[in-house]
Enzyme design. Structure first.
Site, short mmCIF file in Angstrom:
data_model
loop_
_atom_site.label_atom_id
_atom_site.label_comp_id
_atom_site.label_asym_id
_atom_site.label_seq_id
_atom_site.Cartn_x
_atom_site.Cartn_y
_atom_site.Cartn_z
N HIS A 84 -1.56 -4.75 -4.49
CA HIS A 84 -0.97 -5.47 -3.36
C HIS A 84 0.33 -6.11 -3.83
O HIS A 84 0.36 -7.26 -4.26
CB HIS A 84 -1.97 -6.53 -2.85
CG HIS A 84 -1.56 -7.22 -1.59
ND1 HIS A 84 -2.46 -7.78 -0.73
CD2 HIS A 84 -0.34 -7.45 -1.03
CE1 HIS A 84 -1.83 -8.34 0.29
NE2 HIS A 84 -0.53 -8.15 0.12
N HIS A 133 4.50 -6.06 -2.60
CA HIS A 133 5.60 -5.64 -1.74
C HIS A 133 6.86 -5.56 -2.59
O HIS A 133 7.31 -6.57 -3.13
CB HIS A 133 5.80 -6.63 -0.60
CG HIS A 133 4.61 -6.78 0.28
ND1 HIS A 133 4.41 -6.02 1.41
CD2 HIS A 133 3.51 -7.59 0.18
CE1 HIS A 133 3.27 -6.36 1.97
NE2 HIS A 133 2.70 -7.31 1.25
N HIS A 182 -3.21 -5.36 6.05
CA HIS A 182 -3.33 -6.80 5.88
C HIS A 182 -4.20 -7.34 7.01
O HIS A 182 -3.94 -7.06 8.19
CB HIS A 182 -1.95 -7.46 5.96
CG HIS A 182 -1.09 -7.25 4.75
ND1 HIS A 182 -0.85 -6.02 4.22
CD2 HIS A 182 -0.41 -8.15 3.98
CE1 HIS A 182 -0.04 -6.15 3.16
NE2 HIS A 182 0.24 -7.43 3.00
N GLU A 213 -5.82 -13.06 6.59
CA GLU A 213 -5.07 -14.00 5.74
C GLU A 213 -4.88 -15.28 6.55
O GLU A 213 -5.55 -16.28 6.33
CB GLU A 213 -3.73 -13.40 5.33
CG GLU A 213 -2.88 -14.35 4.49
CD GLU A 213 -1.46 -13.83 4.28
OE1 GLU A 213 -0.79 -14.40 3.42
OE2 GLU A 213 -1.02 -12.89 4.97
#
Length: 331
Positions: free
Chosen positions: A14, A16, A194, A197
């Site tokens: 994970h 970016h 995702h 969260e």
């Protein structure tokens, strides 16, 4: 224990790549490409990394990405992350990239993917780091726009292992993208998203049941549903948890409130990742160290978290076995 953490080989699932854009590189590329950024110095930019929620981070994240123009820029961005992998003993990485962040600015899809791909190829040649690339759709945009990006991606199918879903979670549920994820599955892409969260655990259910994803990115809100916790345990669906990110974006007020230990103790397949490390004060090792220093994380817990990252990777069983043996050797 800190030296033990640093010594272990790790996988990152994970990350970016745009979120690994360090201020120094941002300023260098801004100058090279004659792009104006609303900060006078590296120090002023770093001082702006005081986020109140996900959106406050995304505002700076998208502004910073504007400095990325050429294929060489994307190469340099990715190569700097590769060097962080070497520093953090990350031997396998599966990176996210956001093509819509760039194509909306007139940057060609090929410019983005080719720069990233070349850096990762060089990483394997020079350091033996294996990798995969996952393309994310921006969930604050429409499914129609996601489909347009998906069509562009098909030309690069051999370079992209999977598709994901990121950006502003609240009010943008996974159900918004059901059809494009079905199309991606039909084309053989791995599916991640995702979920859970900032939004509640219902988003995790949607990602699993409507998008048919194989990995949940974040997923910390699953703690609020006993039924979901049991399902995640029974099916061993990976949760790629990002502790520093959760603290910086106020998902938890402090590290001692983070629930990763509770998720792990319950038997969930959780791993530690750095998300957007340039913005969230640390790469992989720092996330582990922060956990160790703030919650009751044992050596056995660290080993399990590291092994989970390899077990959850989109790699062959043979390569998983090789990496798990490396972990055992390091232990």
């Amino acid at each position: 224990m800190i030296e033990f953490i640093k010594r272990l080989p790790k996988a990152e699932l994970h990350l970016h790549i745009e979120g690994s854009l360090e201020p120094e590189l941002m300023f260098r590329l801004a100058k090279k490409n004659n792009v104006t950024i609303p900060y006078e110095s590296v120090e002023e930019l770093r001082a702006a990394y005081d986020f109140t929620n996900l959106q406050s981070f995304l505002d700076i994240y998208y502004a910073g990405a504007k400095v990325l123009i050429t294929q060489d820029d994307f190469y340099d961005l990715t190569w700097e992350y590769v060097l962080k992998c070497v520093e953090n003993n990350i031997v396998h990485t599966e990176i996210f990239f956001d093509p819509q962040t760039h194509t909306e600015r007139g940057i060609e899809f090929a410019t983005v993917i080719n720069g990233i791909k070349q850096a990762l190829a060089d990483a394997e040649k020079q350091y033996g780091i294996t990798s995969a690339i996952i393309m994310c759709f921006l969930r604050h945009l429409s499914q129609e726009e996601a489909f347009a990006t998906f069509e562009q991606a098909l030309e690069f199918k051999d370079d992209i292992i999977g598709v994901g879903l990121d950006s502003a979670e609240l009010d943008n549920p996974p159900s918004k993208f059901t059809e494009v994820f079905k199309a991606a599955k039909d084309k053989g892409f791995k599916l991640v998203a995702h979920a859970g969260e900032e939004a509640d655990y219902s988003y995790i259910y949607e990602a699993l049941d409507l998008l048919d994803i194989e990995r949940i990115d974040h997923g910390v809100q699953s703690i609020n549903s006993p039924e979901l916790m049991q399902r995640l345990k029974d099916e061993q669906i990976p949760l790629t948890v990002c502790p520093n990110s959760n603290i910086e974006l106020k998902v938890f007020d402090s590290y001692d409130e983070h629930n990763i230990k509770e998720l792990l103790d319950y038997g969930l397949n959780v791993s530690v990742n750095s998300d957007d490390p340039a913005y969230f004060k640390g790469y992989m090792n720092q996330n582990f160290i922060n956990l160790y220093e703030n919650i009751d994380l044992s050596e056995a817990d660290v080993i399990e978290l590291v092994k989970n990252s390899f077990r959850s990777a989109f790699i062959s069983d043979e390569l998983k076995a090789t990496y798990l043996a490396q972990v055992d050797a390091a232990v």
